[in-house]
Write a protein that holds these residues in place. Structure first.
Motif, PDB file in Angstrom:
ATOM      1  N   ALA A 268      11.586  13.182  -7.709  1.00  0.00           N
ATOM      2  CA  ALA A 268      10.442  13.772  -7.016  1.00  0.00           C
ATOM      3  C   ALA A 268       9.364  12.722  -6.781  1.00  0.00           C
ATOM      4  CB  ALA A 268       9.885  14.934  -7.819  1.00  0.00           C
ATOM      5  N   HIS A 269       9.160  11.843  -7.754  1.00  0.00           N
ATOM      6  CA  HIS A 269       8.162  10.774  -7.604  1.00  0.00           C
ATOM      7  C   HIS A 269       8.510   9.879  -6.419  1.00  0.00           C
ATOM      8  CE1 HIS A 269       5.488   7.467  -8.615  1.00  0.00           C
ATOM      9  NE2 HIS A 269       6.526   6.653  -8.575  1.00  0.00           N
ATOM     10  N   ARG A 270       9.777   9.491  -6.327  1.00  0.00           N
ATOM     11  CA  ARG A 270      10.188   8.628  -5.205  1.00  0.00           C
ATOM     12  C   ARG A 270      10.064   9.366  -3.879  1.00  0.00           C
ATOM     13  NH1 ARG A 270      14.171   7.241  -9.073  1.00  0.00           N
ATOM     14  NH2 ARG A 270      15.681   8.666  -8.111  1.00  0.00           N
ATOM     15  N   GLY A 271      10.435  10.650  -3.861  1.00  0.00           N
ATOM     16  CA  GLY A 271      10.326  11.421  -2.628  1.00  0.00           C
ATOM     17  C   GLY A 271       8.895  11.578  -2.157  1.00  0.00           C
ATOM     18  N   VAL A 272       7.989  11.884  -3.086  1.00  0.00           N
ATOM     19  CA  VAL A 272       6.571  12.052  -2.736  1.00  0.00           C
ATOM     20  C   VAL A 272       5.993  10.740  -2.226  1.00  0.00           C
ATOM     21  CG1 VAL A 272       4.301  12.385  -3.776  1.00  0.00           C
ATOM     22  CG2 VAL A 272       6.122  14.030  -4.231  1.00  0.00           C
ATOM     23  N   ARG A 273       6.331   9.668  -2.923  1.00  0.00           N
ATOM     24  CA  ARG A 273       5.814   8.355  -2.507  1.00  0.00           C
ATOM     25  C   ARG A 273       6.346   7.988  -1.121  1.00  0.00           C
ATOM     26  NH1 ARG A 273       6.869   2.746  -3.493  1.00  0.00           N
ATOM     27  NH2 ARG A 273       4.924   1.592  -3.825  1.00  0.00           N
ATOM     28  N   GLY A 274       7.630   8.249  -0.894  1.00  0.00           N
ATOM     29  CA  GLY A 274       8.196   7.959   0.425  1.00  0.00           C
ATOM     30  C   GLY A 274       7.544   8.789   1.515  1.00  0.00           C
ATOM     31  N   PHE A 275       7.241  10.052   1.217  1.00  0.00           N
ATOM     32  CA  PHE A 275       6.624  10.921   2.223  1.00  0.00           C
ATOM     33  C   PHE A 275       5.247  10.403   2.623  1.00  0.00           C
ATOM     34  CE2 PHE A 275       3.579  14.402   2.952  1.00  0.00           C
ATOM     35  CZ  PHE A 275       4.072  14.875   4.158  1.00  0.00           C
ATOM     36  N   TYR A 276       4.387  10.110   1.642  1.00  0.00           N
ATOM     37  CA  TYR A 276       3.030   9.738   2.052  1.00  0.00           C
ATOM     38  C   TYR A 276       2.977   8.329   2.649  1.00  0.00           C
ATOM     39  CZ  TYR A 276       1.890   7.401  -2.529  1.00  0.00           C
ATOM     40  OH  TYR A 276       1.832   6.595  -3.639  1.00  0.00           O
ATOM     41  N   LEU A 277       3.898   7.443   2.249  1.00  0.00           N
ATOM     42  CA  LEU A 277       3.943   6.128   2.908  1.00  0.00           C
ATOM     43  C   LEU A 277       4.409   6.275   4.356  1.00  0.00           C
ATOM     44  CD1 LEU A 277       5.382   3.826   0.083  1.00  0.00           C
ATOM     45  CD2 LEU A 277       3.037   3.922   0.948  1.00  0.00           C
ATOM     46  N   ALA A 278       5.407   7.134   4.583  1.00  0.00           N
ATOM     47  CA  ALA A 278       5.871   7.369   5.954  1.00  0.00           C
ATOM     48  C   ALA A 278       4.775   8.007   6.797  1.00  0.00           C
ATOM     49  CB  ALA A 278       7.116   8.267   5.928  1.00  0.00           C
ATOM     50  N   ALA A 279       4.007   8.930   6.196  1.00  0.00           N
ATOM     51  CA  ALA A 279       2.919   9.571   6.932  1.00  0.00           C
ATOM     52  C   ALA A 279       1.852   8.548   7.313  1.00  0.00           C
ATOM     53  CB  ALA A 279       2.312  10.682   6.084  1.00  0.00           C
ATOM     54  N   LEU A 280       1.532   7.641   6.398  1.00  0.00           N
ATOM     55  CA  LEU A 280       0.529   6.607   6.708  1.00  0.00           C
ATOM     56  C   LEU A 280       1.027   5.687   7.825  1.00  0.00           C
ATOM     57  CD1 LEU A 280      -0.637   5.682   3.093  1.00  0.00           C
ATOM     58  CD2 LEU A 280      -1.992   6.829   4.843  1.00  0.00           C
ATOM     59  N   LEU A 281       2.311   5.328   7.779  1.00  0.00           N
ATOM     60  CA  LEU A 281       2.863   4.477   8.843  1.00  0.00           C
ATOM     61  C   LEU A 281       2.849   5.209  10.186  1.00  0.00           C
ATOM     62  CD1 LEU A 281       5.905   2.838   7.002  1.00  0.00           C
ATOM     63  CD2 LEU A 281       3.812   1.698   7.790  1.00  0.00           C
ATOM     64  N   ALA A 282       3.160   6.504  10.168  1.00  0.00           N
ATOM     65  CA  ALA A 282       3.205   7.267  11.427  1.00  0.00           C
ATOM     66  C   ALA A 282       1.826   7.369  12.055  1.00  0.00           C
ATOM     67  CB  ALA A 282       3.770   8.664  11.150  1.00  0.00           C
ATOM     68  N   ILE A 283       0.808   7.717  11.269  1.00  0.00           N
ATOM     69  CA  ILE A 283      -0.533   7.860  11.845  1.00  0.00           C
ATOM     70  C   ILE A 283      -1.071   6.498  12.271  1.00  0.00           C
ATOM     71  CG2 ILE A 283      -1.927   7.632   9.740  1.00  0.00           C
ATOM     72  CD1 ILE A 283      -2.409  10.249  12.519  1.00  0.00           C
ATOM     73  N   GLY A 284      -0.683   5.453  11.532  1.00  0.00           N
ATOM     74  CA  GLY A 284      -1.095   4.112  11.931  1.00  0.00           C
ATOM     75  C   GLY A 284      -0.491   3.712  13.268  1.00  0.00           C
ATOM     76  N   ALA A 285       0.792   4.041  13.460  1.00  0.00           N
ATOM     77  CA  ALA A 285       1.448   3.721  14.728  1.00  0.00           C
ATOM     78  C   ALA A 285       0.840   4.514  15.876  1.00  0.00           C
ATOM     79  CB  ALA A 285       2.948   4.015  14.611  1.00  0.00           C
ATOM     80  N   CYS A 286       0.551   5.807  15.628  1.00  0.00           N
ATOM     81  CA  CYS A 286      -0.077   6.620  16.688  1.00  0.00           C
ATOM     82  C   CYS A 286      -1.427   6.042  17.085  1.00  0.00           C
ATOM     83  CB  CYS A 286      -0.242   8.062  16.208  1.00  0.00           C
ATOM     84  SG  CYS A 286       1.301   8.968  16.028  1.00  0.00           S
ATOM     85  N   THR A 287      -2.191   5.591  16.105  1.00  0.00           N
ATOM     86  CA  THR A 287      -3.505   5.016  16.389  1.00  0.00           C
ATOM     87  C   THR A 287      -3.367   3.705  17.143  1.00  0.00           C
ATOM     88  OG1 THR A 287      -4.376   6.041  14.386  1.00  0.00           O
ATOM     89  CG2 THR A 287      -5.665   4.253  15.343  1.00  0.00           C
ATOM     90  N   LEU A 288      -2.405   2.879  16.705  1.00  0.00           N
ATOM     91  CA  LEU A 288      -2.214   1.560  17.322  1.00  0.00           C
ATOM     92  C   LEU A 288      -1.801   1.677  18.788  1.00  0.00           C
ATOM     93  CD1 LEU A 288      -2.106  -1.531  16.902  1.00  0.00           C
ATOM     94  CD2 LEU A 288       0.293  -1.242  16.228  1.00  0.00           C
ATOM     95  N   PHE A 289      -0.940   2.647  19.088  1.00  0.00           N
ATOM     96  CA  PHE A 289      -0.419   2.772  20.449  1.00  0.00           C
ATOM     97  C   PHE A 289      -1.144   3.830  21.273  1.00  0.00           C
ATOM     98  CE2 PHE A 289       3.216   1.050  18.023  1.00  0.00           C
ATOM     99  CZ  PHE A 289       3.412  -0.125  18.746  1.00  0.00           C
ATOM    100  N   GLY A 290      -2.223   4.398  20.738  1.00  0.00           N
ATOM    101  CA  GLY A 290      -3.030   5.334  21.500  1.00  0.00           C
ATOM    102  C   GLY A 290      -2.378   6.673  21.758  1.00  0.00           C
TER     103      GLY A 290
END
Length: 563
Positions: A268-290
């Protein structure tokens, strides 16, 4: 004090919400969605309204979800007076990208005002009440047209108020947010100081979690763009969405550390960590590419999943019987409910009111308070464990007297004071007679009972300033400040009498107990160890003389006492 602060915040937020909901002052609205063609002008929109193309809206705050096309609103003002009618229009929510207000009289455009957070140069929001427009209506009939456009959830609360009422409404909102922000800052400062002092990771994670929510509240309530980053239109378009995802990441990071997820549920720890890291990467990409529309859906999806995950992690903690898990579960549920209500209020599923809009703040105030109490409870437990460990390290577990190490720590300053100021100091060493025979004949349980009884006898006879300890095996020691050899001898006799009076029942027989006691007075010894060695030597002299007696150094050496 923590609970008092929470209830003050709760009362202020609820009062502001109820006062605002009781008199919304919303004009009767009609609306028209643009069909994706060229943008309409004010005169064209008015013509369509007069043709009946606008649809009347029911009472309540209109909302159109995420990614809605631009919306036109219409309401009429009839003024029978002779002078201009001055009103302030409070429109929309702070994240609307572009708002245009047109005032027309007799079909002629009389005034245009523009605001929004999507373009540089547009007037920003005045805070949580959205955008303010000062309007003047000439006598007769006036039409007001409003065009609203945003990629975020389009919500359009409208109030048309006299200036003094608008100021009073803003004041109530500012008081509520001021209390909320002050309360959150107090929680942040308190836990930051604890982290600096103790270096417990959970307190740092709590600071990051609550601090992120504080920034998010500043952003979506309009206070950020109004006061902290005015004129930063591009930043404002994405900051709320980025902070929503960052809040989820910080909350899940706090949960993982607080519940020791890596230890009790590593998958569960690995899954939670993977989820929020993926979420941060996704919102970062959306911001970067407008990709603003994608970013909006991503942020709302992440927040909803985050709320559910926090509750599931609370269940994991409860099943693992983790300390603080009940606190965590209660906080997670309140935070989830608040976030869900606010999300549905601004998106779909619940009516938009001041209370439903601010439900996330209410829920987080509860969540933050409960989690602060959980951290305080954990700190109390840690302190209790430290005290127990210190007690076990300093005290003999069988007799409850100090052990040899603790005796040395407490005796050192007493010895230093006596030697520096030439004050009297004496030591008694007491060894139980024939203790090995007691163990061999009656068993170690009876031997332990004798040791405990002897320790209690020594505690009863010692004075407040005396330092008693179990020196090892069946041997005990007492250091007596401000005590001459003659006084120490009298104390030793009392101790011997108390040991003799120990009554251990043995199947109708009485087990006799005695001791050999040595007394030494400081008379220029180089160190405390030398004084103890002399008392120990006198104890052995008592044993050689037949046991069950006191022996000591001059001036008491000319005396020997044996029962």
């Amino acid at each position: 004090m923590l609970l008092l602060g929470f209830f003050l915040v709760l009362a202020a937020l609820v009062q502001a919400g109820l006062a605002d909901a009781a008199d919304p002052r919303a004009p009767r609205l009609a609306m028209l969605l643009e069909d994706g063609g060229p943008a309409l002008g004010a005169e064209q929109a008015l013509a369509l309204q007069r043709e009946g193309r606008f649809r009347d809206l029911p009472a309540g705050v209109p909302k159109f979800g995420i990614g809605a096309p631009p919306v036109w609103f219409h309401f009429a003002v009839d003024h029978a007076g002779s002078g201009p009618l001055l009103r302030q229009l409070l429109a929309g929510v702070p994240w609307i990208e572009r708002l245009e207000v047109f005032v027309l009289q007799d079909g002629q455009l009389r005034a245009v005002q523009r605001a929004g957070d999507g373009e540089a140069g547009l007037r920003g929001p005045m805070g949580s009440l959205g955008f303010a427009f000062d309007l003047a209506f000439a006598p007769g009939h006036s039409d007001v047209l409003i065009r609203a456009q945003t990629a975020d959830p389009l919500v359009m609360p409208l109030r048309l108020l006299p200036a003094d009422e608008a100021i009073e409404l803003q004041r109530r909102h500012d008081y509520g947010f001021g209390l909320l922000y002050g309360f959150l800052l107090a929680l942040i400062a308190y836990n930051a100081m604890i982290f600096i002092g103790l270096r417990h990771r959970s307190h740092l994670d709590y600071v990051l979690y609550v601090g992120t929510f504080l920034l998010l509240s500043l952003a979506y309530s309009g206070h950020g763009v109004a006061r902290l980053w005015p004129g930063q239109a591009g930043f404002q378009q994405y900051v709320i969405l980025m902070l929503m995802v960052l809040l989820a990441a910080m909350g899940l990071r706090f949960a993982s550390g607080f519940l020791h997820l890596e230890k009790i549920a590593p998958r569960a720890h690995r899954g939670v960590r993977g989820f929020y890291l993926a979420a941060l990467l996704a919102i970062g990409a959306c911001t970067l590419f407008g990709l603003q529309s994608v970013a909006v859906f991503t942020a709302f999806f992440v927040v909803q999943v985050f709320s559910v995950l926090m509750c599931l992690l609370g269940v994991v903690g409860l099943r693992a019987r983790q300390d603080g898990a009940p606190y965590f579960m209660a906080g997670a549920v309140s935070g989830m409910l608040g976030a869900a209500v606010t999300a549905m209020a601004v998106w779909r599923g619940m009516p938009f009111t001041e209370l439903t809009f601010r439900a996330a703040e209410l829920g987080f105030a509860v969540d933050g308070t409960i989690l602060a109490l959980a951290l305080a409870d954990r700190m109390r437990r840690i302190r209790e464990q430290q005290l127990r460990a210190e007690h076990l390290a300093a005290f003999d577990p069988l007799t409850g007297l100090r052990n040899r190490r603790a005796f040395a720590e407490h005796a050192a300053p007493v010895w230093s004071t006596a030697r520096r100021h030439g004050r009297p100091l004496s030591v008694i060493v007491l060894d139980l007679d024939h203790f090995k025979r007691i163990n061999d004949s009656h068993g170690h349980a009876i031997g332990d009972t004798v040791l405990v009884a002897a320790a209690r006898a020594i505690e009863r006879d010692c004075r407040a300033g005396d330092i008693a300890a179990r020196w090892g095996g069946e041997e005990f020691i007492v250091l007596m400040p401000e005590t001459t050899g003659q006084q120490a001898w009298a104390m030793a006799e009392r101790l011997l009498a108390s040991v003799r009076s120990i009554d251990i029942p043995l199947g109708g027989e009485r087990l006799g107990v005695s001791a050999s006691v040595g007394v030494a007075e400081w008379r220029g010894h180089d160190d405390l160890e030398a004084l103890i060695r002399e008392a120990d030597a006198w104890m052995y002299a008592s044993k050689r003389a037949g046991r069950d007696r006191v022996s000591g150094s001059p001036p008491a050496a000319d005396r020997a006492y044996a029962g």
